[in-house]
Scaffold this active site. Structure first.
Site, mmCIF file in Angstrom:
data_model
loop_
_atom_site.group_PDB
_atom_site.id
_atom_site.type_symbol
_atom_site.label_atom_id
_atom_site.label_comp_id
_atom_site.label_asym_id
_atom_site.label_seq_id
_atom_site.Cartn_x
_atom_site.Cartn_y
_atom_site.Cartn_z
ATOM 1 N N GLY A 177 56.794 16.861 -25.968
ATOM 2 C CA GLY A 177 55.663 17.231 -25.120
ATOM 3 C C GLY A 177 54.331 17.470 -25.796
ATOM 4 O O GLY A 177 53.286 17.302 -25.181
ATOM 5 N N ARG A 222 54.007 11.322 -18.983
ATOM 6 C CA ARG A 222 53.427 11.913 -20.205
ATOM 7 C C ARG A 222 52.063 11.315 -20.534
ATOM 8 O O ARG A 222 51.230 11.952 -21.164
ATOM 9 C CB ARG A 222 54.355 11.665 -21.406
ATOM 10 N N ASP A 263 57.120 28.388 -21.408
ATOM 11 C CA ASP A 263 57.724 28.645 -20.103
ATOM 12 C C ASP A 263 58.627 29.877 -20.218
ATOM 13 O O ASP A 263 58.149 31.008 -20.201
ATOM 14 C CB ASP A 263 58.477 27.367 -19.706
ATOM 15 N N GLU A 301 52.889 23.594 -29.031
ATOM 16 C CA GLU A 301 53.789 23.304 -27.906
ATOM 17 C C GLU A 301 52.978 22.854 -26.685
ATOM 18 O O GLU A 301 51.805 23.185 -26.552
ATOM 19 C CB GLU A 301 54.588 24.591 -27.627
ATOM 20 N N PHE A 311 55.298 23.142 -11.293
ATOM 21 C CA PHE A 311 55.772 22.138 -12.241
ATOM 22 C C PHE A 311 54.677 21.104 -12.445
ATOM 23 O O PHE A 311 54.243 20.442 -11.504
ATOM 24 C CB PHE A 311 57.066 21.464 -11.766
ATOM 25 N N VAL A 312 54.223 20.999 -13.681
ATOM 26 C CA VAL A 312 53.083 20.127 -13.966
ATOM 27 C C VAL A 312 53.451 19.002 -14.939
ATOM 28 O O VAL A 312 54.399 19.132 -15.721
ATOM 29 C CB VAL A 312 51.898 20.946 -14.530
HETATM 30 P P1 IMP Z 1 60.942 27.134 -22.736
HETATM 31 O O1 IMP Z 1 59.679 27.914 -22.952
HETATM 32 O O2 IMP Z 1 61.935 27.266 -23.828
HETATM 33 O O3 IMP Z 1 61.524 27.375 -21.376
HETATM 34 O O4 IMP Z 1 60.677 25.595 -22.765
HETATM 35 C C1 IMP Z 1 59.492 25.005 -22.563
HETATM 36 C C2 IMP Z 1 59.776 23.520 -22.331
HETATM 37 O O5 IMP Z 1 60.179 23.300 -20.962
HETATM 38 C C3 IMP Z 1 58.511 22.750 -22.525
HETATM 39 O O6 IMP Z 1 58.381 22.294 -23.840
HETATM 40 C C4 IMP Z 1 58.656 21.633 -21.534
HETATM 41 O O7 IMP Z 1 59.345 20.548 -22.138
HETATM 42 C C5 IMP Z 1 59.520 22.180 -20.423
HETATM 43 N N1 IMP Z 1 58.698 22.602 -19.264
HETATM 44 C C6 IMP Z 1 58.538 23.844 -18.783
HETATM 45 N N2 IMP Z 1 57.705 23.871 -17.719
HETATM 46 C C7 IMP Z 1 57.329 22.589 -17.520
HETATM 47 C C8 IMP Z 1 56.450 21.956 -16.560
HETATM 48 O O8 IMP Z 1 55.828 22.563 -15.670
HETATM 49 N N3 IMP Z 1 56.310 20.605 -16.688
HETATM 50 C C9 IMP Z 1 56.944 19.886 -17.643
HETATM 51 N N4 IMP Z 1 57.758 20.429 -18.564
HETATM 52 C C10 IMP Z 1 57.952 21.774 -18.499
HETATM 53 MG MG MG Z 2 59.975 18.453 -21.760
#
Ligand code: IMP
Ligand code: MG
Length: 173
Positions: free
Chosen positions: A43, A163, A101, A97, A150-151
């Site tokens: 990402g 992407r 999330d 990053e 969700f974006v």
């Molecule tokens: P976390 O913080 O470990 O939950 O993971 C974050 C990852 O979840 C990011 O690197 C994204 O790949 C994915 N992610 C979380 N929210 C979104 C969203 O709104 N759109 C696309 N990918 C997301």
């Molecule tokens: Mg991802």
């Protein structure tokens, strides 16, 4: 490129000026230091490429690809799918990053890099979605804080697509 099911949230122009501003801030904060930026794949690849060109320092660049385990109650456990190459012993590191999330990925990666001897590990995220946080972690630098939506675009995917959008949009499912 536009899609009927993607509503524009942050335009290309807004992103450009925000990322430039952030690059200047990091350049000031790390002046005179050795800095390694580690992009979290996939990402972050577009954000990282714009950000490094906005940083006026001799940075080193590396990548790591990690997936947080799904469906477990364990927190902060990630599976490193592709590892870094550079030696980060004694280095200041910034993890880059796309979106912060739940926080599982970044908190685990930060621990991993500290255990490998990085002198300090900070976090820069393009987007921050604090409403969904499961682990007590915050970004040291972020471009935008968003609601629980969700974006996609600017590196972020939905099922590996979108992407390559040069803006950020909300997916209407
Ligand atoms: P976390 O913080 O470990 O939950 O993971 C974050 C990852 O979840 C990011 O690197 C994204 O790949 C994915 N992610 C979380 N929210 C979104 C969203 O709104 N759109 C696309 N990918 C997301
Ligand atoms: Mg991802």
């Amino acid at each position: 490129m536009t899609y009927d099911n993607v509503k524009v949230m942050i335009t290309k122009e807004e992103i450009e000026s925000k990322v430039k501003e952030l690059g200047k801030r990091i350049s000031r904060d790390y002046a005179g230091k050795e800095l390694t930026l580690i992009g979290v794949l996939k990402g972050s690849f577009i954000f990282l490429s714009d950000l490094v060109r906005a940083i006026d320092l001799p940075v080193e660049i590396d990548f790591i690809c990690a997936k947080s385990y799904q469906g477990t109650t364990s927190t902060g456990v990630v599976n490193v799918k592709m590892d870094t190459i550079l030696d980060i012993e004694g280095k200041s590191v910034i993890l880059v990053e796309d979106i912060l999330d739940t926080g599982k990925t970044l908190s685990a990666l930060r621990e991993t890099l500290l255990s490998r001897g990085a002198s300090d590990v900070k976090i820069v995220t393009f987007l921050d979605k604090p409403a969904r946080r499961k682990i007590d972690i915050s970004a040291d630098y972020s471009c935008y804080t968003i609601e629980d939506r969700f974006v996609v675009g600017y590196g972020l995917d939905y099922d590996e697509k979108y992407r390559n959008l040069d803006y950020v949009g909300e997916v209407i499912l």
